[in-house]
Scaffold this motif. Structure first.
Motif, short mmCIF file in Angstrom:
data_model
loop_
_atom_site.label_atom_id
_atom_site.label_comp_id
_atom_site.label_asym_id
_atom_site.label_seq_id
_atom_site.Cartn_x
_atom_site.Cartn_y
_atom_site.Cartn_z
N GLY A 1 0.78 -1.24 0.00
CA GLY A 1 0.00 0.00 0.00
C GLY A 1 0.81 1.28 0.00
O GLY A 1 0.31 2.32 0.46
N GLU A 2 2.02 1.25 -0.49
CA GLU A 2 2.84 2.47 -0.56
C GLU A 2 2.16 3.51 -1.45
O GLU A 2 1.44 3.15 -2.40
N PRO A 3 2.39 4.80 -1.17
CA PRO A 3 1.78 5.85 -1.99
C PRO A 3 2.36 5.87 -3.40
O PRO A 3 3.34 6.56 -3.67
N SER A 4 1.76 5.12 -4.30
CA SER A 4 2.31 4.94 -5.65
C SER A 4 1.78 5.97 -6.64
O SER A 4 2.43 6.22 -7.67
N SER A 5 0.61 6.55 -6.37
CA SER A 5 0.02 7.48 -7.33
C SER A 5 0.85 8.76 -7.40
O SER A 5 1.38 9.22 -6.38
N ALA A 6 0.96 9.31 -8.59
CA ALA A 6 1.86 10.45 -8.79
C ALA A 6 1.16 11.79 -8.60
O ALA A 6 1.60 12.63 -7.81
N VAL A 7 0.05 12.01 -9.33
CA VAL A 7 -0.66 13.28 -9.28
C VAL A 7 -2.11 13.08 -8.86
O VAL A 7 -2.67 13.88 -8.12
N ALA A 8 -2.72 12.00 -9.33
CA ALA A 8 -4.12 11.71 -9.02
C ALA A 8 -4.23 10.23 -8.67
O ALA A 8 -3.50 9.39 -9.22
N LEU A 9 -5.15 9.91 -7.77
CA LEU A 9 -5.33 8.53 -7.36
C LEU A 9 -5.60 7.64 -8.57
O LEU A 9 -6.53 7.89 -9.34
N GLY A 10 -4.75 6.63 -8.73
CA GLY A 10 -4.94 5.67 -9.81
C GLY A 10 -4.13 5.93 -11.05
O GLY A 10 -4.22 5.17 -12.02
N ASP A 11 -3.32 7.01 -11.06
CA ASP A 11 -2.57 7.28 -12.29
C ASP A 11 -1.31 6.44 -12.41
O ASP A 11 -0.69 6.40 -13.48
N MET A 12 -0.92 5.74 -11.33
CA MET A 12 0.29 4.93 -11.40
C MET A 12 0.20 3.73 -10.46
O MET A 12 -0.28 3.84 -9.33
N VAL A 13 0.66 2.59 -10.96
CA VAL A 13 0.84 1.37 -10.18
C VAL A 13 2.29 0.96 -10.35
O VAL A 13 2.81 0.94 -11.47
N LYS A 14 2.96 0.64 -9.25
CA LYS A 14 4.36 0.21 -9.34
C LYS A 14 4.41 -1.31 -9.52
O LYS A 14 3.87 -2.05 -8.69
N ILE A 15 5.06 -1.75 -10.60
CA ILE A 15 5.19 -3.19 -10.85
C ILE A 15 6.64 -3.66 -10.71
O ILE A 15 6.95 -4.81 -10.97
N ALA B 1 -9.13 -2.84 -11.93
CA ALA B 1 -9.83 -2.32 -10.75
C ALA B 1 -9.64 -0.82 -10.62
O ALA B 1 -10.58 -0.08 -10.29
N VAL B 2 -8.42 -0.35 -10.89
CA VAL B 2 -8.15 1.09 -10.85
C VAL B 2 -8.98 1.81 -11.90
O VAL B 2 -9.62 2.83 -11.64
N ARG B 3 -8.99 1.26 -13.11
CA ARG B 3 -9.74 1.88 -14.21
C ARG B 3 -11.24 1.88 -13.93
O ARG B 3 -11.92 2.89 -14.13
N ASP B 4 -11.74 0.75 -13.44
CA ASP B 4 -13.18 0.66 -13.16
C ASP B 4 -13.62 1.66 -12.10
O ASP B 4 -14.74 2.18 -12.16
N THR B 5 -12.74 1.90 -11.13
CA THR B 5 -13.13 2.71 -9.97
C THR B 5 -12.83 4.19 -10.16
O THR B 5 -13.62 5.05 -9.77
N THR B 6 -11.68 4.50 -10.74
CA THR B 6 -11.27 5.90 -10.86
C THR B 6 -11.46 6.48 -12.26
O THR B 6 -11.42 7.70 -12.43
N GLY B 7 -11.61 5.61 -13.25
CA GLY B 7 -11.71 6.08 -14.63
C GLY B 7 -10.37 6.41 -15.23
O GLY B 7 -10.30 6.89 -16.37
N ARG B 8 -9.28 6.14 -14.52
CA ARG B 8 -7.94 6.46 -15.02
C ARG B 8 -7.24 5.20 -15.51
O ARG B 8 -7.41 4.12 -14.96
N GLU B 9 -6.40 5.38 -16.52
CA GLU B 9 -5.57 4.29 -17.04
C GLU B 9 -4.23 4.38 -16.32
O GLU B 9 -3.44 5.29 -16.56
N PRO B 10 -3.93 3.43 -15.42
CA PRO B 10 -2.70 3.56 -14.63
C PRO B 10 -1.45 3.26 -15.45
O PRO B 10 -1.44 2.35 -16.29
N ASP B 11 -0.43 4.03 -15.20
CA ASP B 11 0.88 3.76 -15.76
C ASP B 11 1.53 2.67 -14.92
O ASP B 11 1.67 2.83 -13.70
#
Length: 391
Positions: free
Chosen positions: A171-185, A321-331
């Protein structure tokens, strides 16, 4: 006392209230201050079997609900960094106050709110039915410190016991500017090295009687920095070496000092192994020592190896899940520093997803309340999709 401290076992958990209760435990590494007890009470009320795994001064918790596979784990840390100048905060860093729809406090972003959000998400999912597998939590009190008696030790113990975790979300703070814009893989590896050159002190007017360590160390640092480690690696930026300190401690203008020290750090991609970089340091020290009437030594510490979670069904669950919930395509990113994912990778595939990290470790660390509830919704969707597709 907050509502999160007194919730009945059958009550739905409120992510904000639990985050506030956790923030009110000033758990600056290695202190716990009851944070782990608080979380354990709520997990036990949700049917988790909790194990406290203490190593040294560090409190750790492994909790599991269910025995079937797959086992989806959430990992995080209750410890926080010091507040710095408390007088510079506009809100008490350990009060967990909400002002204008924003939660303030040390750990609001990194990462007590994420722990609260996932716990509340689990409660919400369980209220709708039983998942087709197991859920678990791996929580440490030593992520912000040396990280020697935390997740690293817990992972070693779980591996020795044969405990199976199939996938993990950190659960580290991975989002860059808006919730869901980034997932760390994935993450780059990290190695620190301490260089010491011992010469012989003397008078600057009689250099033949001394052995100056400074030019030796300067040339050594130059050689290290002149090497291009790589041009990058698929999904990763190029590795980089940085000199982080160079120290002599010589107050005299007419004295050649006896010792000079330096420290470097390399953040490296999967094109390297920590042991190979440590061996390179040793080789460079031997070269630097040739013809020098003194000693050149190095001590290295590998903080973690580089890793990449290959894109597949698990990363697709998280991204969807990120896309469905936030509408954002995560990097799907590998940027940033290190995290405890570097240890968990030896157990299972791991990704990191959490709040926007812009205020972590800062004065007035804070997270919008709406974002905390949004994170809970993403976690709920991850859990549901995971057991639909992978369970």
């Amino acid at each position: 006392m907050s509502t999160a401290d007194t919730l009945a076992p059958t009550a739905a958990l409120d992510a904000l209230e639990l985050a506030q209760a956790l923030i009110r435990r000033p758990s600056v590494t290695p202190a716990d201050e009851g944070a782990m007890d608080l979380l354990q009470r709520h997990l036990e009320a949700l049917g988790f079997t909790c194990r406290r795994m203490r190593f040294g001064d560090i409190e750790n918790l492994y909790a599991r609900r269910g025995t079937a596979r797959p086992n989806l784990c959430f990992a995080g840390h209750t410890d926080v960094v010091p507040v710095g100048d408390a007088g510079a905060w506009t809100q008490d860093p350990f009060a967990g106050e909400v002002k204008d729809g924003v939660l303030f406090g040390r750990g609001a972003v990194d990462m007590k709110s994420a722990i609260a959000a996932f716990t509340a998400a689990v409660a919400a999912v369980l209220a709708r039915g039983e998942p087709a597998g197991s859920l678990s939590f791996l929580i440490t009190g030593d992520e912000e410190g040396p990280a020697l008696d935390g997740t690293k030790k817990v992972v070693e113990a779980l591996l020795a016991e044969g405990e199976v975790i199939d996938h993990c979300i950190v659960g580290e703070p991975s989002s860059a500017v808006a919730l869901g814009d980034m997932v760390k893989i994935g993450r780059r590896g990290s190695i620190n090295a301490w260089f010491t050159v011992e010469g012989r002190q003397g008078h600057v007017a009689y250099p033949q009687r001394a052995a100056n360590p400074i030019p030796v160390l300067v040339r050594l640092m130059g050689r290290l920095q002149d090497r291009v480690l790589d041009e990058g690696y698929p999904e990763f930026q190029p590795s980089n070496l940085e000199v982080t300190t160079f120290d002599v401690g010589n107050p005299g203008t007419n004295v050649i000092p006896s010792k000079a020290t330096a420290r470097v750090n390399i953040r490296f991609n999967p094109g390297h192994r920590g042991a190979d970089l440590a061996a390179w340091f040793e080789d460079e020290c031997r070269l630097a020592n040739e013809g020098f009437d003194g000693t050149v030594e190095v001590r290295s510490m590998i903080s973690g190896e580089a890793f990449l979670t290959e894109q597949g069904p698990f990363t697709a669950v998280v991204a969807d899940a990120v896309r469905d919930t936030t509408g954002r395509e995560p990097d799907l990113s590998t940027t940033g520093g290190t995290s405890d994912a570097r240890f968990i990778r030896s157990l299972c595939p791991v990704v990191e997803f959490g709040l926007v990290g812009t205020t972590m470790h800062m004065v007035d660390e804070r997270a919008p309340v709406a974002e905390i509830y949004g994170l809970q919704k993403v976690y709920e969707r991850i859990i549901s999709l995971y057991f639909e597709r992978i369970g």
